[in-house]
Scaffold this motif. Structure first.
Motif, PDB file in Angstrom:
ATOM      1  N   LEU A  15      -7.273   5.637  -0.070  1.00 57.16           N
ATOM      2  CA  LEU A  15      -8.096   4.766  -0.032  1.00 57.16           C
ATOM      3  C   LEU A  15      -9.200   4.674   0.901  1.00 57.16           C
ATOM      4  CD1 LEU A  15      -8.763   2.016  -1.496  1.00 57.16           C
ATOM      5  CD2 LEU A  15      -7.025   0.809  -0.124  1.00 57.16           C
ATOM      6  N   GLY A  25      -1.960   2.955  -1.997  1.00 59.53           N
ATOM      7  CA  GLY A  25      -3.342   3.117  -1.136  1.00 59.53           C
ATOM      8  C   GLY A  25      -3.686   4.406  -0.545  1.00 59.53           C
ATOM      9  N   LYS A  36      -9.950  -2.946  -8.113  1.00 62.68           N
ATOM     10  CA  LYS A  36      -8.947  -4.054  -8.321  1.00 62.68           C
ATOM     11  C   LYS A  36      -8.809  -4.422  -9.632  1.00 62.68           C
ATOM     12  CE  LYS A  36      -9.970  -8.082  -6.983  1.00 62.68           C
ATOM     13  NZ  LYS A  36     -10.278  -9.357  -6.000  1.00 62.68           N
ATOM     14  N   SER A  82      -9.651  -2.817  -2.627  1.00 58.95           N
ATOM     15  CA  SER A  82     -10.330  -1.582  -3.304  1.00 58.95           C
ATOM     16  C   SER A  82     -11.411  -2.171  -4.147  1.00 58.95           C
ATOM     17  CB  SER A  82      -8.924  -1.203  -4.260  1.00 58.95           C
ATOM     18  OG  SER A  82      -9.424  -0.172  -5.034  1.00 58.95           O
ATOM     19  N   LYS A 140     -11.104   3.207  -3.329  1.00 55.92           N
ATOM     20  CA  LYS A 140     -10.600   2.938  -4.676  1.00 55.92           C
ATOM     21  C   LYS A 140      -8.953   3.743  -4.448  1.00 55.92           C
ATOM     22  CE  LYS A 140     -12.755   6.200  -7.476  1.00 55.92           C
ATOM     23  NZ  LYS A 140     -13.492   6.271  -8.848  1.00 55.92           N
ATOM     24  N   MET A 141      -8.229   2.985  -5.462  1.00 56.85           N
ATOM     25  CA  MET A 141      -6.974   3.555  -5.762  1.00 56.85           C
ATOM     26  C   MET A 141      -7.145   4.393  -6.952  1.00 56.85           C
ATOM     27  SD  MET A 141      -5.169  -0.317  -6.147  1.00 56.85           S
ATOM     28  CE  MET A 141      -6.509  -0.941  -6.807  1.00 56.85           C
ATOM     29  N   SER A 182       0.688  -1.045   0.136  1.00 56.67           N
ATOM     30  CA  SER A 182      -0.048  -0.045   0.089  1.00 56.67           C
ATOM     31  C   SER A 182       0.923   1.078  -0.142  1.00 56.67           C
ATOM     32  CB  SER A 182      -0.970   0.097   1.376  1.00 56.67           C
ATOM     33  OG  SER A 182      -1.757  -1.130   1.227  1.00 56.67           O
TER      34      SER A 182
END
Length: 311
Positions: free
Chosen positions: A61, A58, A108, A105, A66-67, A34
């Motif tokens: 997040l 991360g 992903k 997330s 979410k990223m 992360s």
């Protein structure tokens, strides 16, 4: 078209099959965390080197779930660079695994597609339980005891006795999440940490030899030794007491970030190391642990042992 180092690696593989033995095969392992992406080059069960790139996958997040696109791009490019480096250094096999930031997330699939597009790599997204397992395997190598792994988006605590798991829990709290939620405000940090500690339930680890692994552990050991660069031969095996960590946390959370960056190893993590130290303290108190031992053998070695041991 293969690089000369890859051709040599494949010749070594052919020779090993021909003569029934492995000849110094090299394996690259990439850990997508992360806060950072780490590469280890392994051969014959030994770590040749480790290196990292801080990408803050991360970041944000905790607020968005979410990223960010920028974080995904930074991280995918770091993975691509490490793939090239591992291959240039003779790696015949390459494994890539991702931890809490990716698995928790909502986007992903976007991250996995970006990595595949940039460098053709399939990333293994491991569960919290698997993350704890490989951390334990890398640090203890079958011995009794336990680990605390303070990561960027999650913290794992695992204990084993007689080769059997007694306790294992991964909780979604880590250095990057903490910074997102509370910055460097100690009162806010303590409140966030206290809320998440309840998820661990009750377990007394006071009678076990406990290790700590990962970036936070290495940074704190480096601070204890006054190091300005990563020296695993010095930090490995370092013992740090709860009292020392409490003092470090107070100091790191009151020092200006620029001062931390200028006087410690934490050039790319000066903003999160204080919160990480406070989290380590809080986890140790929760489990009744008065002293922790830093292990530089961690989930990179554990993942290697898991994959190569299965061959």
């Amino acid at each position: 078209m293969y690089a000369p180092s890859q051709i040599l690696a494949r010749l070594a593989l052919f020779a090993s099959l021909l003569f029934g033995r492995v000849i110094n095969m090299k394996t690259g392992i990439i850990d997508v965390g992360s806060n950072s992406v780490r590469l280890a080059l392994m051969a014959d069960g030994k770590t040749i080197y480790k290196t990292l790139a801080t990408t803050r996958l991360g970041e944000g997040l905790s607020h968005t779930g979410k990223m960010s696109g920028a974080a995904i791009e930074r991280t995918a490019q770091a993975i691509a660079r490490f793939k090239v480096r591992a291959e240039d250094d003779g790696a015949d096999r390459l494994y890539v695994f991702a931890t809490a930031a990716v698995r928790s997330s909502s986007n992903k699939a976007e991250f996995l597609a970006a990595v595949k597009n940039v460098c053709g790599i399939e990333v293994d997204v491991i569960s919290g339980e698997e993350e704890a397992k490989i951390g334990l395997l890398g640090a203890l190598k079958g011995r009794d005891g336990g680990i605390i792994d303070v990561g960027g988006a999650s913290t794992e605590v695992t204990v084993q006795l007689g080769g059997k798991l007694l306790y294992s829990k991964s909780v979604n709290i880590g250095t990057v999440r903490l910074y997102d939620l509370a910055q460097r405000d100690k009162t806010k940090l303590e409140k966030v940490i206290a809320e998440r500690l309840a998820d661990y339930g009750e377990f007394d680890a006071s009678e076990f030899l406990m290790y700590t692994i990962g970036g936070t552990a290495s940074r704190l050991a480096s601070i204890k030794h006054g190091l300005r660069e990563y020296r695993p031969e010095i930090t490995d095996g370092t013992k740090i007491t709860l009292q020392e960590l409490s003092e470090y946390a107070d100091r790191l959370l009151t020092m200006p970030v620029e001062q931390i960056r200028a006087t410690t190893i934490c050039t790319n993590s000066a903003d999160i190391v204080g919160g990480g130290c406070l989290l380590m303290c809080s986890v140790m108190k929760h489990f009744g642990i008065s002293e922790i031992t830093v292990s530089e053998s961690d989930n990179l070695e554990g993942y290697y042992m898991l994959k190569e041991g299965a061959k």
